[in-house]
Scaffold this motif. Structure first.
Motif, PDB file in Angstrom:
ATOM      1  N   TYR A  92      -8.144  -8.742  40.097  1.00  0.00           N
ATOM      2  CA  TYR A  92      -7.924  -7.858  38.956  1.00  0.00           C
ATOM      3  C   TYR A  92      -6.438  -7.597  38.736  1.00  0.00           C
ATOM      4  O   TYR A  92      -5.909  -7.809  37.627  1.00  0.00           O
ATOM      5  N   MET A  93      -5.750  -7.171  39.791  1.00  0.00           N
ATOM      6  CA  MET A  93      -4.326  -6.853  39.631  1.00  0.00           C
ATOM      7  C   MET A  93      -3.486  -8.103  39.397  1.00  0.00           C
ATOM      8  O   MET A  93      -2.476  -8.047  38.692  1.00  0.00           O
ATOM      9  N   LEU A  94      -3.902  -9.231  39.959  1.00  0.00           N
ATOM     10  CA  LEU A  94      -3.200 -10.483  39.677  1.00  0.00           C
ATOM     11  C   LEU A  94      -3.337 -10.814  38.186  1.00  0.00           C
ATOM     12  O   LEU A  94      -2.366 -11.237  37.540  1.00  0.00           O
ATOM     13  N   GLY A  95      -4.535 -10.617  37.645  1.00  0.00           N
ATOM     14  CA  GLY A  95      -4.740 -10.849  36.215  1.00  0.00           C
ATOM     15  C   GLY A  95      -3.828  -9.974  35.373  1.00  0.00           C
ATOM     16  O   GLY A  95      -3.199 -10.447  34.415  1.00  0.00           O
ATOM     17  N   LEU A  96      -3.703  -8.690  35.731  1.00  0.00           N
ATOM     18  CA  LEU A  96      -2.820  -7.780  34.996  1.00  0.00           C
ATOM     19  C   LEU A  96      -1.368  -8.221  35.085  1.00  0.00           C
ATOM     20  O   LEU A  96      -0.621  -8.174  34.097  1.00  0.00           O
ATOM     21  N   ALA A  97      -0.961  -8.660  36.281  1.00  0.00           N
ATOM     22  CA  ALA A  97       0.425  -9.111  36.476  1.00  0.00           C
ATOM     23  C   ALA A  97       0.724 -10.345  35.626  1.00  0.00           C
ATOM     24  O   ALA A  97       1.802 -10.461  35.029  1.00  0.00           O
ATOM     25  N   LEU A  98      -0.225 -11.253  35.552  1.00  0.00           N
ATOM     26  CA  LEU A  98      -0.029 -12.467  34.758  1.00  0.00           C
ATOM     27  C   LEU A  98       0.028 -12.143  33.264  1.00  0.00           C
ATOM     28  O   LEU A  98       0.801 -12.758  32.517  1.00  0.00           O
ATOM     29  N   LEU A  99      -0.756 -11.167  32.833  1.00  0.00           N
ATOM     30  CA  LEU A  99      -0.696 -10.750  31.428  1.00  0.00           C
ATOM     31  C   LEU A  99       0.672 -10.167  31.099  1.00  0.00           C
ATOM     32  O   LEU A  99       1.185 -10.357  29.996  1.00  0.00           O
ATOM     33  N   GLN A 100       1.251  -9.466  32.065  1.00  0.00           N
ATOM     34  CA  GLN A 100       2.588  -8.910  31.859  1.00  0.00           C
ATOM     35  C   GLN A 100       3.623 -10.010  31.661  1.00  0.00           C
ATOM     36  O   GLN A 100       4.646  -9.806  31.012  1.00  0.00           O
ATOM     37  N   LYS A 101       3.352 -11.183  32.224  1.00  0.00           N
ATOM     38  CA  LYS A 101       4.249 -12.337  32.074  1.00  0.00           C
ATOM     39  C   LYS A 101       3.874 -13.177  30.853  1.00  0.00           C
ATOM     40  O   LYS A 101       4.420 -14.261  30.652  1.00  0.00           O
ATOM     41  N   ASN A 102       2.923 -12.663  30.048  1.00  0.00           N
ATOM     42  CA  ASN A 102       2.427 -13.381  28.867  1.00  0.00           C
ATOM     43  C   ASN A 102       1.752 -14.699  29.225  1.00  0.00           C
ATOM     44  O   ASN A 102       1.709 -15.623  28.395  1.00  0.00           O
ATOM     45  N   GLU A 103       1.241 -14.790  30.452  1.00  0.00           N
ATOM     46  CA  GLU A 103       0.450 -15.953  30.841  1.00  0.00           C
ATOM     47  C   GLU A 103      -1.020 -15.616  30.573  1.00  0.00           C
ATOM     48  O   GLU A 103      -1.797 -15.335  31.482  1.00  0.00           O
ATOM     49  N   LEU A 104      -1.373 -15.621  29.283  1.00  0.00           N
ATOM     50  CA  LEU A 104      -2.673 -15.118  28.842  1.00  0.00           C
ATOM     51  C   LEU A 104      -3.849 -15.872  29.449  1.00  0.00           C
ATOM     52  O   LEU A 104      -4.775 -15.257  29.980  1.00  0.00           O
ATOM     53  N   ALA A 105      -3.805 -17.196  29.385  1.00  0.00           N
ATOM     54  CA  ALA A 105      -4.953 -17.994  29.829  1.00  0.00           C
ATOM     55  C   ALA A 105      -5.254 -17.759  31.305  1.00  0.00           C
ATOM     56  O   ALA A 105      -6.400 -17.516  31.695  1.00  0.00           O
ATOM     57  N   GLU A 106      -4.212 -17.807  32.138  1.00  0.00           N
ATOM     58  CA  GLU A 106      -4.422 -17.613  33.583  1.00  0.00           C
ATOM     59  C   GLU A 106      -4.793 -16.165  33.882  1.00  0.00           C
ATOM     60  O   GLU A 106      -5.629 -15.892  34.754  1.00  0.00           O
ATOM     61  N   GLY A 107      -4.188 -15.227  33.150  1.00  0.00           N
ATOM     62  CA  GLY A 107      -4.520 -13.817  33.347  1.00  0.00           C
ATOM     63  C   GLY A 107      -5.978 -13.539  33.018  1.00  0.00           C
ATOM     64  O   GLY A 107      -6.668 -12.821  33.737  1.00  0.00           O
ATOM     65  N   VAL A 108      -6.470 -14.133  31.924  1.00  0.00           N
ATOM     66  CA  VAL A 108      -7.868 -13.976  31.536  1.00  0.00           C
ATOM     67  C   VAL A 108      -8.789 -14.555  32.605  1.00  0.00           C
ATOM     68  O   VAL A 108      -9.823 -13.959  32.944  1.00  0.00           O
ATOM     69  N   ARG A 109      -8.422 -15.711  33.160  1.00  0.00           N
ATOM     70  CA  ARG A 109      -9.254 -16.328  34.211  1.00  0.00           C
ATOM     71  C   ARG A 109      -9.372 -15.420  35.426  1.00  0.00           C
ATOM     72  O   ARG A 109     -10.455 -15.275  36.011  1.00  0.00           O
ATOM     73  N   GLU A 110      -8.272 -14.794  35.815  1.00  0.00           N
ATOM     74  CA  GLU A 110      -8.300 -13.898  36.982  1.00  0.00           C
ATOM     75  C   GLU A 110      -9.120 -12.645  36.696  1.00  0.00           C
ATOM     76  O   GLU A 110      -9.879 -12.174  37.547  1.00  0.00           O
ATOM     77  N   LEU A 111      -8.985 -12.098  35.498  1.00  0.00           N
ATOM     78  CA  LEU A 111      -9.777 -10.916  35.135  1.00  0.00           C
ATOM     79  C   LEU A 111     -11.265 -11.251  35.088  1.00  0.00           C
ATOM     80  O   LEU A 111     -12.103 -10.448  35.509  1.00  0.00           O
ATOM     81  N   GLN A 112     -11.595 -12.433  34.568  1.00  0.00           N
ATOM     82  CA  GLN A 112     -12.996 -12.845  34.521  1.00  0.00           C
ATOM     83  C   GLN A 112     -13.552 -13.013  35.927  1.00  0.00           C
ATOM     84  O   GLN A 112     -14.693 -12.627  36.212  1.00  0.00           O
ATOM     85  N   LYS A 113     -12.741 -13.562  36.824  1.00  0.00           N
ATOM     86  CA  LYS A 113     -13.159 -13.715  38.220  1.00  0.00           C
ATOM     87  C   LYS A 113     -13.405 -12.350  38.851  1.00  0.00           C
ATOM     88  O   LYS A 113     -14.407 -12.131  39.552  1.00  0.00           O
ATOM     89  N   ALA A 114     -12.496 -11.408  38.596  1.00  0.00           N
ATOM     90  CA  ALA A 114     -12.653 -10.046  39.127  1.00  0.00           C
ATOM     91  C   ALA A 114     -13.919  -9.396  38.574  1.00  0.00           C
ATOM     92  O   ALA A 114     -14.648  -8.723  39.308  1.00  0.00           O
ATOM     93  N   LEU A 115     -14.183  -9.606  37.284  1.00  0.00           N
ATOM     94  CA  LEU A 115     -15.367  -9.010  36.664  1.00  0.00           C
ATOM     95  C   LEU A 115     -16.644  -9.576  37.276  1.00  0.00           C
ATOM     96  O   LEU A 115     -17.573  -8.825  37.598  1.00  0.00           O
ATOM     97  N   ASP A 116     -16.696 -10.888  37.452  1.00  0.00           N
ATOM     98  CA  ASP A 116     -17.887 -11.521  38.042  1.00  0.00           C
ATOM     99  C   ASP A 116     -18.125 -11.024  39.465  1.00  0.00           C
ATOM    100  O   ASP A 116     -19.255 -10.712  39.848  1.00  0.00           O
ATOM    101  N   LEU A 117     -17.041 -10.917  40.242  1.00  0.00           N
ATOM    102  CA  LEU A 117     -17.160 -10.428  41.620  1.00  0.00           C
ATOM    103  C   LEU A 117     -17.565  -8.959  41.638  1.00  0.00           C
ATOM    104  O   LEU A 117     -18.396  -8.535  42.447  1.00  0.00           O
ATOM    105  N   GLY A 118     -16.984  -8.173  40.739  1.00  0.00           N
ATOM    106  CA  GLY A 118     -17.290  -6.738  40.683  1.00  0.00           C
ATOM    107  C   GLY A 118     -18.724  -6.475  40.302  1.00  0.00           C
ATOM    108  O   GLY A 118     -19.379  -5.590  40.867  1.00  0.00           O
TER     109      GLY A 118
END
Length: 287
Positions: A92-118
């Motif tokens: 989750y936090m990795l996804g947020l950090a990547l979004l801060q770097k405007n790395e949208l695609a990778e940030g979305v993938r990490e958030l989706q992974k966090a959501l599935d695990l959660g």
């Protein structure tokens, strides 16, 4: 004979683990008091003693997040994921950090992974809702950028086509001098048809109402994690579980008796929702 090397090493490791846990507790106490610098120091000492404990890394990452130090958040979360691939907080936090770097695609993938695990660990947990909110914002942003690009490309193509039709009419009129009325009507019809083609091409990017069958009967919001009851009614998992816990064990629509164990994931609706969102990214926008 005294204790052997293995015994001494095990005792030292146990002592280090005990000390690291005490440091984690200190760090948690500092964090609750918003003393993030002191908390970082405590977690860092714990990491030094026991570097293979993922929670020490995610706890420190959370402190860095509070300080908006996103580079350090990313570094600590990547280390935590190396130690525990199923760490919801780390993804989750990795996804947020990547979004801060405007790395949208990778940030979305990490958030989706966090959501599935959660969802697998605690469907009603506060983090699941928080992760979904951030994922929806990121997906909407992703759609918005792509939609803006598509709109510009469609408008440019439409203008080029209109100019081509105007040139065609000019050539046709030059060959039928004295019969201009005969070229105007077909030209206007071609322009009208062209406008309809581009209007249909832009429909997927035009917000409308989400179909009812893709929405929870209680919240009226688009499904995220739908489940179906024995009565055949689908609900958002967290919402129906909350209803069963607070209002009683019955289906809120059919009023039939309902136990949480009877809820079954509605994969068909979930796939339909995902297909709809993939095509209509505007539907990610939260009110």
């Amino acid at each position: 004979m005294g204790p052997g090397p293995a015994f001494i090493a095990a005792a030292a490791a146990a002592a280090a683990a005990k000390q690291a846990e005490l440091l984690r507790i200190d760090g948690n106490s500092y964090f609750r008091k918003d003393r993030f610098g002191a908390a970082i120091e405590a977690y860092t000492e714990a990491i030094t003693l026991c570097p293979n404990v993922p929670i020490y890394w995610t706890n420190r990452a959370l402190c860095h997040r509070k300080r908006n130090d996103w580079t350090k958040v990313e570094d600590d979360c990547r280390k935590a994921i190396q130690l525990d691939h199923n760490s919801v907080k780390a993804h989750y936090m990795l996804g947020l950090a990547l979004l801060q770097k405007n790395e949208l695609a990778e940030g979305v993938r990490e958030l989706q992974k966090a959501l599935d695990l959660g969802r697998g660990a605690d469907p009603m947990g506060y983090m699941v809702e928080e992760i979904w909110q951030e994922l929806a914002k990121a997906k909407y942003m992703e759609w918005e950028q792509a939609s803006t690009k598509r709109s510009w490309e469609l408008q440019s193509l439409k203008e080029a086509c209109e100019n081509a039709l105007k040139e065609k009419r000019f050539l046709d009129s030059s060959q039928t001098e004295g019969f201009l009325d005969e070229t105007i009507a077909p030209h206007l019809k071609e322009l009208e048809d062209l406008g309809q083609v581009f209007k249909r091409a832009a429909e997927d990017d035009t917000p409308t109402e989400v179909p009812d069958y893709l929405c929870c009967k209680i919240t009226l919001d688009i499904f995220r994690d739908p489940v179906i009851t024995p009565s055949g009614v689908s609900y958002e998992r967290a919402v129906i579980l909350d209803h069963l816990q607070k209002a009683g064990k019955f289906d809120p629509i059919t009023r039939e008796p309902l136990d949480p164990s009877q809820l079954i994931p509605n994969f068909a609706i979930k796939e339909a929702v995902q297909a709809y969102l993939d095509k209509h990214g505007w539907a990610y926008k939260m009110e």
